[in-house]
Write a protein that holds these residues in place. Structure first.
Motif, PDB file in Angstrom:
ATOM      1  N   ILE A   1       0.716  -1.120  -0.070  1.00 56.00           N
ATOM      2  CA  ILE A   1      -0.014  -0.123  -0.033  1.00 56.00           C
ATOM      3  C   ILE A   1       0.727   1.351   0.158  1.00 56.00           C
ATOM      4  CG2 ILE A   1      -1.563   1.467   1.243  1.00 56.00           C
ATOM      5  CD1 ILE A   1      -3.053  -1.200   2.239  1.00 56.00           C
ATOM      6  N   GLU A   2       1.919   1.307   0.952  1.00 59.61           N
ATOM      7  CA  GLU A   2       2.781   2.346   0.881  1.00 59.61           C
ATOM      8  C   GLU A   2       3.362   2.544  -0.531  1.00 59.61           C
ATOM      9  OE1 GLU A   2       5.402   2.032   4.127  1.00 59.61           O
ATOM     10  OE2 GLU A   2       3.772   2.677   5.475  1.00 59.61           O
ATOM     11  N   SER A   3       3.849   1.497  -1.122  1.00 61.30           N
ATOM     12  CA  SER A   3       4.595   1.645  -2.337  1.00 61.30           C
ATOM     13  C   SER A   3       3.536   2.078  -3.565  1.00 61.30           C
ATOM     14  CB  SER A   3       5.054   0.194  -2.706  1.00 61.30           C
ATOM     15  OG  SER A   3       5.693   0.305  -4.029  1.00 61.30           O
ATOM     16  N   ALA A   4       2.252   1.722  -3.409  1.00 55.43           N
ATOM     17  CA  ALA A   4       1.171   1.758  -4.424  1.00 55.43           C
ATOM     18  C   ALA A   4       1.011   3.523  -4.327  1.00 55.43           C
ATOM     19  CB  ALA A   4      -0.028   1.332  -4.160  1.00 55.43           C
ATOM     20  N   ILE A   5       0.826   4.150  -3.076  1.00 54.86           N
ATOM     21  CA  ILE A   5       0.391   5.644  -2.956  1.00 54.86           C
ATOM     22  C   ILE A   5       1.450   6.490  -2.765  1.00 54.86           C
ATOM     23  CG2 ILE A   5      -1.998   4.857  -2.012  1.00 54.86           C
ATOM     24  CD1 ILE A   5      -1.055   5.454   0.737  1.00 54.86           C
ATOM     25  N   GLY A   6       2.543   5.975  -2.520  1.00 58.48           N
ATOM     26  CA  GLY A   6       3.860   6.761  -2.392  1.00 58.48           C
ATOM     27  C   GLY A   6       3.782   7.552  -1.168  1.00 58.48           C
ATOM     28  N   LYS A   7       3.327   6.967  -0.159  1.00 60.16           N
ATOM     29  CA  LYS A   7       3.292   7.718   1.065  1.00 60.16           C
ATOM     30  C   LYS A   7       3.541   6.735   2.372  1.00 60.16           C
ATOM     31  CE  LYS A   7       0.014  10.588   1.591  1.00 60.16           C
ATOM     32  NZ  LYS A   7      -1.329  11.356   1.806  1.00 60.16           N
ATOM     33  N   HIS A   8       4.433   6.882   3.427  1.00 55.36           N
ATOM     34  CA  HIS A   8       4.555   6.369   4.627  1.00 55.36           C
ATOM     35  C   HIS A   8       3.429   6.707   5.361  1.00 55.36           C
ATOM     36  CE1 HIS A   8       6.339   4.050   7.664  1.00 55.36           C
ATOM     37  NE2 HIS A   8       6.286   5.033   8.375  1.00 55.36           N
ATOM     38  N   LEU A   9       2.751   5.482   6.171  1.00 56.76           N
ATOM     39  CA  LEU A   9       1.534   5.568   6.809  1.00 56.76           C
ATOM     40  C   LEU A   9       2.198   4.840   8.030  1.00 56.76           C
ATOM     41  CD1 LEU A   9      -1.304   4.730   4.514  1.00 56.76           C
ATOM     42  CD2 LEU A   9      -0.398   6.945   5.166  1.00 56.76           C
ATOM     43  N   GLU A  10       1.428   5.545   9.305  1.00 55.79           N
ATOM     44  CA  GLU A  10       2.000   5.046  10.682  1.00 55.79           C
ATOM     45  C   GLU A  10       0.736   4.544  11.470  1.00 55.79           C
ATOM     46  OE1 GLU A  10       4.331   7.882  12.287  1.00 55.79           O
ATOM     47  OE2 GLU A  10       6.169   7.400  11.090  1.00 55.79           O
ATOM     48  N   THR A  11      -0.258   4.698  11.035  1.00 51.77           N
ATOM     49  CA  THR A  11      -1.649   4.311  11.880  1.00 51.77           C
ATOM     50  C   THR A  11      -1.699   2.879  12.090  1.00 51.77           C
ATOM     51  OG1 THR A  11      -2.765   4.036   9.769  1.00 51.77           O
ATOM     52  CG2 THR A  11      -2.911   6.122  10.885  1.00 51.77           C
ATOM     53  N   GLU A  12      -2.046   2.286  13.389  1.00 48.54           N
ATOM     54  CA  GLU A  12      -2.290   1.028  13.787  1.00 48.54           C
ATOM     55  C   GLU A  12      -3.717   0.978  14.393  1.00 48.54           C
ATOM     56  OE1 GLU A  12      -0.130  -1.248  13.607  1.00 48.54           O
ATOM     57  OE2 GLU A  12       1.356  -0.063  12.738  1.00 48.54           O
ATOM     58  N   HIS A  13      -4.310  -0.254  14.394  1.00 48.42           N
ATOM     59  CA  HIS A  13      -5.413  -0.509  14.995  1.00 48.42           C
ATOM     60  C   HIS A  13      -5.476  -1.643  15.874  1.00 48.42           C
ATOM     61  CE1 HIS A  13     -10.032  -0.098  14.857  1.00 48.42           C
ATOM     62  NE2 HIS A  13      -9.655  -1.480  14.887  1.00 48.42           N
ATOM     63  N   SER A  14      -6.250  -1.730  17.004  1.00 49.11           N
ATOM     64  CA  SER A  14      -6.504  -2.897  17.768  1.00 49.11           C
ATOM     65  C   SER A  14      -7.705  -3.432  17.462  1.00 49.11           C
ATOM     66  CB  SER A  14      -6.430  -2.557  19.244  1.00 49.11           C
ATOM     67  OG  SER A  14      -4.969  -2.063  19.710  1.00 49.11           O
ATOM     68  N   PHE A  15      -7.818  -4.802  17.053  1.00 45.50           N
ATOM     69  CA  PHE A  15      -9.276  -5.383  16.748  1.00 45.50           C
ATOM     70  C   PHE A  15      -9.910  -5.465  17.969  1.00 45.50           C
ATOM     71  CE2 PHE A  15      -7.777  -7.308  12.418  1.00 45.50           C
ATOM     72  CZ  PHE A  15      -7.246  -6.100  12.030  1.00 45.50           C
ATOM     73  N   THR A  16     -11.265  -5.415  17.939  1.00 41.57           N
ATOM     74  CA  THR A  16     -12.359  -6.069  18.983  1.00 41.57           C
ATOM     75  C   THR A  16     -12.384  -7.235  18.604  1.00 41.57           C
ATOM     76  OG1 THR A  16     -14.229  -5.214  17.623  1.00 41.57           O
ATOM     77  CG2 THR A  16     -13.210  -3.754  19.168  1.00 41.57           C
ATOM     78  N   GLN A  17     -13.018  -8.031  19.364  1.00 44.11           N
ATOM     79  CA  GLN A  17     -13.528  -9.476  19.103  1.00 44.11           C
ATOM     80  C   GLN A  17     -14.443  -9.553  18.011  1.00 44.11           C
ATOM     81  OE1 GLN A  17     -15.282 -11.510  22.663  1.00 44.11           O
ATOM     82  NE2 GLN A  17     -15.311 -13.634  21.643  1.00 44.11           N
ATOM     83  N   GLU A  18     -15.524  -8.730  17.683  1.00 42.92           N
ATOM     84  CA  GLU A  18     -16.202  -9.239  16.592  1.00 42.92           C
ATOM     85  C   GLU A  18     -15.332  -8.650  15.474  1.00 42.92           C
ATOM     86  OE1 GLU A  18     -20.796  -7.505  15.817  1.00 42.92           O
ATOM     87  OE2 GLU A  18     -19.356  -5.943  15.773  1.00 42.92           O
ATOM     88  N   GLN A  19     -14.560  -7.482  15.375  1.00 39.54           N
ATOM     89  CA  GLN A  19     -14.061  -7.077  14.217  1.00 39.54           C
ATOM     90  C   GLN A  19     -12.789  -8.283  13.794  1.00 39.54           C
ATOM     91  OE1 GLN A  19     -12.151  -3.586  15.738  1.00 39.54           O
ATOM     92  NE2 GLN A  19     -13.827  -2.127  15.125  1.00 39.54           N
ATOM     93  N   SER A  20     -12.274  -9.004  15.037  1.00 38.54           N
ATOM     94  CA  SER A  20     -11.302 -10.146  14.541  1.00 38.54           C
ATOM     95  C   SER A  20     -12.227 -11.088  13.716  1.00 38.54           C
ATOM     96  CB  SER A  20     -10.730 -10.598  15.737  1.00 38.54           C
ATOM     97  OG  SER A  20     -10.070  -9.491  16.581  1.00 38.54           O
ATOM     98  N   PHE A  21     -13.496 -11.406  14.101  1.00 34.85           N
ATOM     99  CA  PHE A  21     -14.253 -12.500  13.651  1.00 34.85           C
ATOM    100  C   PHE A  21     -14.470 -12.270  12.302  1.00 34.85           C
ATOM    101  CE2 PHE A  21     -18.219 -13.976  12.429  1.00 34.85           C
ATOM    102  CZ  PHE A  21     -18.051 -15.435  12.428  1.00 34.85           C
ATOM    103  N   PHE A  22     -15.020 -11.162  12.003  1.00 31.74           N
ATOM    104  CA  PHE A  22     -15.243 -10.673  10.416  1.00 31.74           C
ATOM    105  C   PHE A  22     -13.737 -10.716   9.597  1.00 31.74           C
ATOM    106  CE2 PHE A  22     -19.286  -9.866  12.405  1.00 31.74           C
ATOM    107  CZ  PHE A  22     -20.279 -10.564  11.284  1.00 31.74           C
ATOM    108  N   TRP A  23     -12.799 -10.252  10.253  1.00 27.91           N
ATOM    109  CA  TRP A  23     -11.643 -10.324   9.498  1.00 27.91           C
ATOM    110  C   TRP A  23     -11.193 -11.791   9.257  1.00 27.91           C
ATOM    111  CZ3 TRP A  23      -7.068 -12.892  10.253  1.00 27.91           C
ATOM    112  CH2 TRP A  23      -5.981 -12.652   9.411  1.00 27.91           C
TER     113      TRP A  23
END
Length: 279
Positions: free
Chosen positions: A98-120
């Protein structure tokens, strides 16, 4: 796009998606591409993006047994916006793409909830998982299996499934030297059954069929076979009729409807995995 769809999409693209830099002829149009043989899954992703075009690829012109596949591509601003939203949900390799595709360094992170983890996990197993029926000699062992070159992703999936993973495994000596090391995760028996039952309503038609076959193959320890099984939905006479009609060429789906059972159960009878004592 709600949270469930977003995390499902992240899991699916983690396994099956591709993130590309703009082509020289389209310098402002990075791309997201997804290609699968499951048309219903492709249509679902298209709907999420508000797009209708699907490129049909007739793979049987290359090899007769290859299935038709379907490819969709999202370009430009929509693709960039999607990549930025997906970025914190992706694994190491996909973040780099993704960083290579858009030519930008991103630093955001995300902690998954139980429901989010299930659908992932639903999305990831849609693309990369296998739902395996129990072998005839081990009827207590249906399984969910996955393998990948991305250790961080196999670790994530294993944590959600509450199992362990193994690896790395080297390719066979005669394999392409460019092939990467792989990691594997397997969930067996009752825990696999419970997760498959939870996953099934959210999967594609093909995956639902695989899960049905795996569920139908399960024989808990200590339970009797055939009509002695307290949960049996068929009698010996009905099974004999089904076998005769299968031999005559009748389709599994119609027999399943007539006898009021899952199509996977009819498949198990046809394959000789269950009711093998009845002619």
């Amino acid at each position: 796009m709600d949270d469930k769809d977003l995390f499902w999409l992240a899991g699916l693209l983690e396994g099956e998606g591709s993130f590309f830099k703009p082509m020289p002829s389209e310098p402002n149009r990075p791309r997201i591409t997804l290609e699968m043989t499951d048309l219903d899954t492709i249509q679902r992703v298209n709907q999420l993006f508000g797009q209708n075009y699907i490129h049909v690829i007739a793979n049987n012109t290359i090899k007769a047994h290859w299935k038709t596949s379907y490819r969709i591509t999202f370009r430009g601003k929509r693709a960039v916006a999607c990549m930025q939203i997906l970025y914190p949900l992706m694994g190491i390799r996909r973040k780099w793409q993704i960083e290579s595709a858009i030519g930008k360094h991103l630093e955001t992170e995300h902690s998954f909830t139980q429901e989010q983890s299930f659908f992932w996990l639903v999305g990831y197993l849609e693309g990369e998982g296998s739902f395996v029926a129990a072998p005839a000699n081990r009827p207590t062992k249906p399984s969910i299996r996955l393998n990948s070159t991305d250790e961080d992703i196999v670790r994530r999936a294993s944590e959600i499934m509450k199992t362990t993973y193994s690896g790395p495994y080297k390719a066979q000596p005669d394999a392409d030297p460019s092939w990467k090391l792989r990691y594997m995760s397997v969930l067996f028996s009752q825990r696999a059954i419970a997760l498959m039952q939870k996953l099934r309503p959210h999967m594609s038609a093909r995956r639902q069929q695989q899960i049905a076959e795996a569920l139908a193959s399960y024989q808990p320890k200590g339970l009797a076979r055939g009509e002695r099984h307290g949960q049996s939905k068929l009698t010996s006479e009905q099974v004999s009729q089904i076998k005769a009609r299968l031999h005559a060429g009748e389709k599994l789906i119609y027999l399943a409807r007539e006898y009021g059972v899952d199509q996977g159960l009819i498949w198990q009878i046809k394959a000789g995995r269950i009711w093998h004592q009845v002619d």
